[in-house]
Design a protein around this motif. Structure first.
Motif, PDB file in Angstrom:
ATOM      1  N   LYS A  25      62.355 -43.173 106.815  1.00  0.00           N
ATOM      2  CA  LYS A  25      63.329 -43.946 107.596  1.00  0.00           C
ATOM      3  C   LYS A  25      64.199 -44.802 106.683  1.00  0.00           C
ATOM      4  N   LEU A  26      63.616 -45.343 105.629  1.00  0.00           N
ATOM      5  CA  LEU A  26      64.380 -46.174 104.702  1.00  0.00           C
ATOM      6  C   LEU A  26      65.426 -45.349 103.962  1.00  0.00           C
ATOM      7  N   ILE A  27      65.057 -44.179 103.494  1.00  0.00           N
ATOM      8  CA  ILE A  27      65.981 -43.320 102.749  1.00  0.00           C
ATOM      9  C   ILE A  27      67.087 -42.796 103.657  1.00  0.00           C
ATOM     10  N   ILE A  28      66.724 -42.359 104.866  1.00  0.00           N
ATOM     11  CA  ILE A  28      67.719 -41.832 105.793  1.00  0.00           C
ATOM     12  C   ILE A  28      68.712 -42.920 106.188  1.00  0.00           C
ATOM     13  N   THR A  29      68.218 -44.138 106.391  1.00  0.00           N
ATOM     14  CA  THR A  29      69.123 -45.240 106.711  1.00  0.00           C
ATOM     15  C   THR A  29      70.106 -45.483 105.580  1.00  0.00           C
ATOM     16  N   PHE A  30      69.627 -45.465 104.351  1.00  0.00           N
ATOM     17  CA  PHE A  30      70.501 -45.646 103.192  1.00  0.00           C
ATOM     18  C   PHE A  30      71.540 -44.533 103.112  1.00  0.00           C
ATOM     19  N   ILE A  31      71.128 -43.291 103.360  1.00  0.00           N
ATOM     20  CA  ILE A  31      72.059 -42.154 103.306  1.00  0.00           C
ATOM     21  C   ILE A  31      73.127 -42.279 104.389  1.00  0.00           C
ATOM     22  N   ILE A  32      72.714 -42.678 105.592  1.00  0.00           N
ATOM     23  CA  ILE A  32      73.665 -42.828 106.695  1.00  0.00           C
ATOM     24  C   ILE A  32      74.688 -43.918 106.380  1.00  0.00           C
ATOM     25  N   ILE A  33      74.235 -45.032 105.811  1.00  0.00           N
ATOM     26  CA  ILE A  33      75.160 -46.123 105.480  1.00  0.00           C
ATOM     27  C   ILE A  33      76.148 -45.676 104.405  1.00  0.00           C
ATOM     28  N   VAL A  34      75.659 -44.985 103.370  1.00  0.00           N
ATOM     29  CA  VAL A  34      76.546 -44.506 102.306  1.00  0.00           C
ATOM     30  C   VAL A  34      77.552 -43.512 102.867  1.00  0.00           C
ATOM     31  N   PHE A  35      77.094 -42.611 103.747  1.00  0.00           N
ATOM     32  CA  PHE A  35      77.996 -41.624 104.340  1.00  0.00           C
ATOM     33  C   PHE A  35      79.042 -42.307 105.217  1.00  0.00           C
ATOM     34  N   ALA A  36      78.611 -43.319 105.984  1.00  0.00           N
ATOM     35  CA  ALA A  36      79.551 -44.023 106.854  1.00  0.00           C
ATOM     36  C   ALA A  36      80.605 -44.770 106.037  1.00  0.00           C
ATOM     37  N   VAL A  37      80.201 -45.376 104.938  1.00  0.00           N
ATOM     38  CA  VAL A  37      81.139 -46.113 104.093  1.00  0.00           C
ATOM     39  C   VAL A  37      82.129 -45.158 103.429  1.00  0.00           C
ATOM     40  N   ALA A  38      81.665 -43.954 103.076  1.00  0.00           N
ATOM     41  CA  ALA A  38      82.513 -43.001 102.360  1.00  0.00           C
ATOM     42  C   ALA A  38      83.453 -42.223 103.273  1.00  0.00           C
ATOM     43  N   THR A  39      83.119 -42.109 104.550  1.00  0.00           N
ATOM     44  CA  THR A  39      83.924 -41.279 105.447  1.00  0.00           C
ATOM     45  C   THR A  39      85.254 -41.936 105.755  1.00  0.00           C
ATOM     46  N   GLN A  40      86.260 -41.115 106.019  1.00  0.00           N
ATOM     47  CA  GLN A  40      87.598 -41.585 106.350  1.00  0.00           C
ATOM     48  C   GLN A  40      88.052 -41.049 107.699  1.00  0.00           C
ATOM     49  N   SER A  41      87.105 -40.671 108.529  1.00  0.00           N
ATOM     50  CA  SER A  41      87.414 -40.104 109.831  1.00  0.00           C
ATOM     51  C   SER A  41      86.837 -40.978 110.926  1.00  0.00           C
ATOM     52  N   ILE A  42      87.689 -41.459 111.808  1.00  0.00           N
ATOM     53  CA  ILE A  42      87.232 -42.269 112.930  1.00  0.00           C
ATOM     54  C   ILE A  42      86.388 -41.429 113.877  1.00  0.00           C
ATOM     55  N   THR A  43      86.785 -40.165 114.068  1.00  0.00           N
ATOM     56  CA  THR A  43      86.024 -39.276 114.948  1.00  0.00           C
ATOM     57  C   THR A  43      84.610 -39.069 114.418  1.00  0.00           C
ATOM     58  N   THR A  44      84.479 -38.913 113.116  1.00  0.00           N
ATOM     59  CA  THR A  44      83.157 -38.749 112.513  1.00  0.00           C
ATOM     60  C   THR A  44      82.292 -39.983 112.739  1.00  0.00           C
ATOM     61  N   LEU A  45      82.885 -41.150 112.601  1.00  0.00           N
ATOM     62  CA  LEU A  45      82.138 -42.390 112.829  1.00  0.00           C
ATOM     63  C   LEU A  45      81.699 -42.514 114.277  1.00  0.00           C
ATOM     64  N   ILE A  46      82.540 -42.101 115.201  1.00  0.00           N
ATOM     65  CA  ILE A  46      82.167 -42.143 116.622  1.00  0.00           C
ATOM     66  C   ILE A  46      80.986 -41.216 116.887  1.00  0.00           C
TER      67      ILE A  46
END
Length: 264
Positions: A25-46
């Motif tokens: 859970k700790l690693i997946i949370t870190f990966i999700i946060i990094v992916f969210a910070v790196a993404t440039q798509s509002i649709t992807t974030l939704i």
């Protein structure tokens, strides 16, 4: 303090997410946060936010509790996103007074920033609501966090409630002496002095408690070379499937983001 108790209460519930290994859970949370910070798509974030909300429902976490925590934390990042339409240069879509113009690029960037903050905060809420504080410290130690840092975290978690009890005793003693910080009839300077004395007293009691704990640790054989005991645990099939499912979902979202520019 009530929030800390609610966090621990939610983390002790039983669900398929609660029973997963804390390291996963700790690693997946870190990966999700990094992916969210790196993404440039509002649709992807939704889509990511919808996925996290689905995990919250599957984890048996109270929806009202999760929404309350999100509302309390979100304004810290949302406040910055709110000003982006006024300070970011671009195509002006509304000319306001005193030069406060609203730009299209500012609105898009503000919405993108707000989406990133929302997804990151939701991921942390899911992690803290399904993993107890002690398990988080132990999981961090098992994935390679330095032992000194893990020990500090462990001591902080262990004595957090103790110092709250100390603060409650001080406040009760003040109430018996008719001290009320919200009493408008009391001079502001006197109230401020009493609050300062309370803070100083808490620092002194924290120092004294730290000395007692350290001496008791020395009497039990503690040395700078000592290492905190961490119980061994194995990663099972459920954890592997959970990691694979999350990575696959993030990969699909990444492909959608790069192949469908119209969604950005």
């Amino acid at each position: 303090m009530e929030d800390l108790i609610n966090i621990e209460r939610e983390s002790l519930k039983e669900s398929s997410i609660h029973s997963l290994d804390g390291r996963v859970k700790l690693i997946i949370t870190f990966i999700i946060i990094v992916f969210a910070v790196a993404t440039q798509s509002i649709t992807t974030l939704i889509l990511m936010e919808i996925y996290l909300i689905l995990l919250i429902f599957l984890s048996n976490v109270s929806p009202s509790y999760a929404i309350k925590r999100l509302i309390l934390i979100l304004p810290f990042g949302g406040f910055i996103a709110l000003f982006q339409p006024f300070i970011r240069p671009g195509d002006v879509i509304w000319a306001g007074p005193f030069g406060f113009d609203i730009t299209l690029q500012g609105i898009i960037f503000g919405a993108l920033l707000l989406g990133k903050v929302t997804v990151s905060v939701t991921a942390v809420i899911l992690l803290s609501s399904t993993t107890s504080m002690q398990e988080l410290v132990g999981s961090a130690r098992r994935i390679g966090v330095p032992s000194d840092f893990a020990m500090l975290l462990n001591l902080t978690v262990r004595y957090l409630f103790f110092f709250y009890d100390e603060l409650e005793r001080i406040r009760n003693a003040q109430k018996t002496r008719c001290f009320d910080i919200w009493n408008k009839n009391v001079p502001y300077r006197w109230r401020l002095r009493k609050v300062g004395e309370t803070i100083a007293m808490m620092f002194l009691r924290a120092y004294e408690q730290g000395e007692r704990v350290y001496l008791s640790m020395l009497s039990r054989g503690y040395t700078p070379e000592s290492r905190m005991y961490t119980a061994a645990s194995k990663i099972g099939r459920r954890e592997v499937l959970f990691v694979a499912a999350n990575i696959m979902i993030l990969a699909v979202l990444h492909v959608m983001q790069t192949s469908l520019p119209v969604m950005k």
